[in-house]
Design a protein around this motif. Sequence first.
Motif, PDB file in Angstrom:
ATOM      1  N   ASP A 188      -8.232   8.218   1.031  1.00 18.91           N
ATOM      2  CA  ASP A 188      -6.765   8.432   1.142  1.00 18.91           C
ATOM      3  C   ASP A 188      -5.962   8.884   0.107  1.00 18.91           C
ATOM      4  OD1 ASP A 188      -6.722   7.014   3.833  1.00 18.91           O
ATOM      5  OD2 ASP A 188      -5.177   5.632   3.186  1.00 18.91           O
ATOM      6  N   THR A 189      -6.187   8.451  -1.175  1.00 20.26           N
ATOM      7  CA  THR A 189      -5.383   8.939  -2.213  1.00 20.26           C
ATOM      8  C   THR A 189      -6.158   9.568  -3.479  1.00 20.26           C
ATOM      9  OG1 THR A 189      -6.190   6.839  -3.290  1.00 20.26           O
ATOM     10  CG2 THR A 189      -4.233   6.440  -1.757  1.00 20.26           C
ATOM     11  N   GLU A 199       0.583   9.004  -6.299  1.00 22.06           N
ATOM     12  CA  GLU A 199       1.028  10.347  -6.196  1.00 22.06           C
ATOM     13  C   GLU A 199       1.762  10.920  -7.399  1.00 22.06           C
ATOM     14  OE1 GLU A 199       0.743  13.570  -4.401  1.00 22.06           O
ATOM     15  OE2 GLU A 199      -0.053  12.062  -3.438  1.00 22.06           O
ATOM     16  N   ARG A 254       0.645   4.193  -2.903  1.00 23.76           N
ATOM     17  CA  ARG A 254       0.302   5.538  -2.694  1.00 23.76           C
ATOM     18  C   ARG A 254       1.522   6.412  -3.266  1.00 23.76           C
ATOM     19  NH1 ARG A 254      -2.218   6.654   3.341  1.00 23.76           N
ATOM     20  NH2 ARG A 254      -1.936   8.704   2.360  1.00 23.76           N
ATOM     21  N   TYR A 307      -5.410  -2.858   0.064  1.00 25.11           N
ATOM     22  CA  TYR A 307      -5.664  -1.897   1.091  1.00 25.11           C
ATOM     23  C   TYR A 307      -6.041  -2.915   2.276  1.00 25.11           C
ATOM     24  CZ  TYR A 307      -7.592   1.535   3.983  1.00 25.11           C
ATOM     25  OH  TYR A 307      -8.170   2.387   4.851  1.00 25.11           O
ATOM     26  N   ILE A 354      -9.680   3.609  -0.038  1.00 30.26           N
ATOM     27  CA  ILE A 354      -8.587   4.065  -0.849  1.00 30.26           C
ATOM     28  C   ILE A 354      -9.023   5.478  -1.568  1.00 30.26           C
ATOM     29  CG2 ILE A 354      -7.457   3.479  -3.191  1.00 30.26           C
ATOM     30  CD1 ILE A 354      -8.007   0.336  -2.231  1.00 30.26           C
ATOM     31  N   TYR A 409       0.821  -1.080   0.050  1.00 29.22           N
ATOM     32  CA  TYR A 409      -0.130  -0.031  -0.021  1.00 29.22           C
ATOM     33  C   TYR A 409       1.000   1.229  -0.247  1.00 29.22           C
ATOM     34  CZ  TYR A 409      -4.198   2.839   0.918  1.00 29.22           C
ATOM     35  OH  TYR A 409      -5.021   3.815   0.758  1.00 29.22           O
ATOM     36  N   SER A 410       2.006   1.228   0.765  1.00 28.51           N
ATOM     37  CA  SER A 410       2.806   2.640   0.634  1.00 28.51           C
ATOM     38  C   SER A 410       3.355   2.829  -0.819  1.00 28.51           C
ATOM     39  CB  SER A 410       3.874   1.951   1.736  1.00 28.51           C
ATOM     40  OG  SER A 410       4.709   1.000   1.105  1.00 28.51           O
TER      41      SER A 410
END
Lengths: 480, 480
Positions: free
Chosen positions: B445-446, B423, B419, B465, B442, B415-416
């Motif tokens: 969060d993103t 990004e 992200r 997730y 998700i 998940y890291s």
Amino acid sequence: MSKESPGITVSKNKDFSEWYTQVVLKAELADYAPVKGLIVLRPDGYAIWESIRETLDKKFKSTGHKNGFLPVLIPESLLAKESDHFAGFNPEVFWVTHSGENEIGDRLALRPTSETLAYSMYSKWIQSWRDLPLKINFWNTALRAEIKATKPFLRTSEFLWQEGHTVHATQEEAEKEVMDILEIYKKTVQEELAIPVITGKKSDKEKFVGAVYTTTMESIMPDGKALQMGTSHFLGQNFSKPFEVKYLDKNNAETFAWQTSWGVSWRLIGAMIMVHGDDKGLVLPPRVAPIQIVIVPIYYNDKDADRVNAEADKVEKMLKDKGLRVHVDRRDQLTPGFKYNEWEMRGVPLRIEIGPKDLDKNKVMYATRHIKQKLDLPMDKIESEIDHILEKIQSEMFEAAKKMLADKTTQTSEYSEFRVALEKGCFVDAGWCGKKECEEKIKEDTMADIRVIPFGAGNSGKCVYCKGSSITNAIFGRAY
Amino acid sequence: MSKESPGITVSKNKDFSEWYTQVVLKAELADYAPVKGLIVLRPDGYAIWESIRETLDKKFKSTGHKNGFLPVLIPESLLAKESDHFAGFNPEVFWVTHSGENEIGDRLALRPTSETLAYSMYSKWIQSWRDLPLKINFWNTALRAEIKATKPFLRTSEFLWQEGHTVHATQEEAEKEVMDILEIYKKTVQEELAIPVITGKKSDKEKFVGAVYTTTMESIMPDGKALQMGTSHFLGQNFSKPFEVKYLDKNNAETFAWQTSWGVSWRLIGAMIMVHGDDKGLVLPPRVAPIQIVIVPIYYNDKDADRVNAEADKVEKMLKDKGLRVHVDRRDQLTPGFKYNEWEMRGVPLRIEIGPKDLDKNKVMYATRHIKQKLDLPMDKIESEIDHILEKIQSEMFEAAKKMLADKTTQTSEYSEFRVALEKGCFVDAGWCGKKECEEKIKEDTMADIRVIPFGAGNSGKCVYCKGSSITNAIFGRAY
């Protein structure tokens, strides 16, 4: 199309209006939408529009026009900028007042026509003489709320059309454009739809709101009513001034441009239905018919079915390869007679019947829709003769329509005869003094307008109404 | 186009959004209309749409679809008949409340999409299995009030599109139609616009309101944002039941029909601008370019002018006779360099320069827009080589776009990393447990959604997730 749909149940001569509606609905050209005043086009109706559009589009493009897109929403403040124009359209404008839950500040009109929107854009795009001429056409719909009963293609609150909007450096060039477009319209209507038209100018009373003058093509329908088939307007500088459509000329002087606008709509389809249709239904000119030729295989046992169907497939392929629009009616649960009736109602110009007896003699039968006749055609002549047969149908339909127009046009200088002729459903070619008062009095008396002052009109010397000296003859008629 | 218009003043990498707007406006594809949220298409922008339309229209027709016309006005009561559907569109509907001075009883919606109107008609037209399949497409506009800032072609309150609406006797046939159409879309976008797409299904959360499921084609833009390029929906019987689209089957049993709907819009033009454009402006794939080849005659004295212009005319005629879209820039007050810049900004794929020195050697120079290069072409090879050169441009553009898509697609189960990749502006291919809650988390969060669950997607085993067991991999991305 469903098996149970019956044919046309009224005669064109007896109840023209009901006949028209039945033809439109039963030939599956259009249907009523849930909102009063609006119609939906079914595939055959739309295909006819596509054919007209394609012909016109090619002609527009080959004379330097390009297409563009304008949104349907016009702010009230912009629509109101040319006041005559606004006053003319205002009563029939649809207004958008909300989006979702939100009220909109400046109400938005649904485009009744796009002069105001187009010219507000043109004024940004045009700076110099190098940007001229600017000749853009828009294929879209216009929306004008109709109060009277819906008449598919003739009186609907939304209609398919094209609107051309051009800008020119000189008056002369703009006036030439007006005439060039009218000529394109006339040729298209006469050659594709086989409807003869009379071209000329509208009187001031009848011109487009905002135009300097309007040119028009007019025709008469079998019920004696006049139909305006398309118009091309010289706008002069009437819009270029309020909308600031101006340019720097070669001497760097700021100059207001000269403009035109012009349009034809799906009303042409309505005219085509009325002019050519008969008691059996639609009669389509080959050039615009979605199906030009229907092939009906005829057989009464399986052995014949195989040979006949194989032959039908061969003929279909040959005609398709020639670029013709052909359909083989392969439904085997229906009799040939049922199929003939159905395709006749739907207006297919040419029917080819392929049966075992004819095949033995190496021929087929063909029947034309516009004239009841059945003729032999040797199998090996189909390919070479078919174009000729279709062209002959097209030109015979045009000749018949020309005859109707001639039969329904009368010339007179006597007001009593004038009234009788209008009552009978004629165009009347008569002298006019040029005064609006006479036009208005005639309208009051007879419900007739000046439809068109033909190019090269004669002059019989006296106004048919006031007996004062006439400036020109004009064609009077009652309109839809 | 006016002499003083400058080129693009920002870099695509530095300010993508401003770059995009400048390209649209300066390359004269579109302009802002007076009403917020609406745009006007100028001739080059509309010509690209015409090209897309023509390609799709041929494919639709060759697979048995026909075109029709639906009015833009839908009564509120009809639009509300399928409740999920209505709830989905209601906040962005434009409402007509008045015609002229009169208030309208049942408010009229401007079509946000036409399922409800089309199916209210279809229910009248379909009676028997013989009437099926019914496959009608509509080329029109849809209206959905946009609250966010206008982005030409991407976010406007009215947009050009096509909407297809089909009815089938069986579920199987309807599902096949959904896939056939998606394949037509994919081929058209890849072959004409040179943009690679990923096809697959939407998640339930992202599907069309009212559909059983939605298939989609998705792509990624140079700024890392995902763009939905077109959708094809399986409606099941969700509309046929409330709208009573039913038929008598061969055993005379009344049966609800199975339906599909599908559409692509002028958003495709937006994608094409973003994917291919560069700091100089637009870069058009040859197949859709309104001008495929611009010829610039080069001369510095009258004697040269005559020979060069004569040769330019000859080359123009030869290329036009081959059916190519060619323009000779004959403006003699402008330098060749100025012309190069202008046509580069406008995206013309191929430029031919004809100058006296090259003429002496019986050759011309050509420059391609997608890659900066100038090459010799012997005069007598132009005719035979030109198609190949244009096809090479088209395929090199597609290859470059494919590379970008590959570069911007990452696979991860962490998940890291997921992200970080989002990004950076990537599509992320990751496992998903199938639960809406994970999708929503998700998204929170993103800002990323499931864009598409590709056909033949892998399954990495765990949801990116929740780490629960995954039912499939999906492509996640941030959308416009």
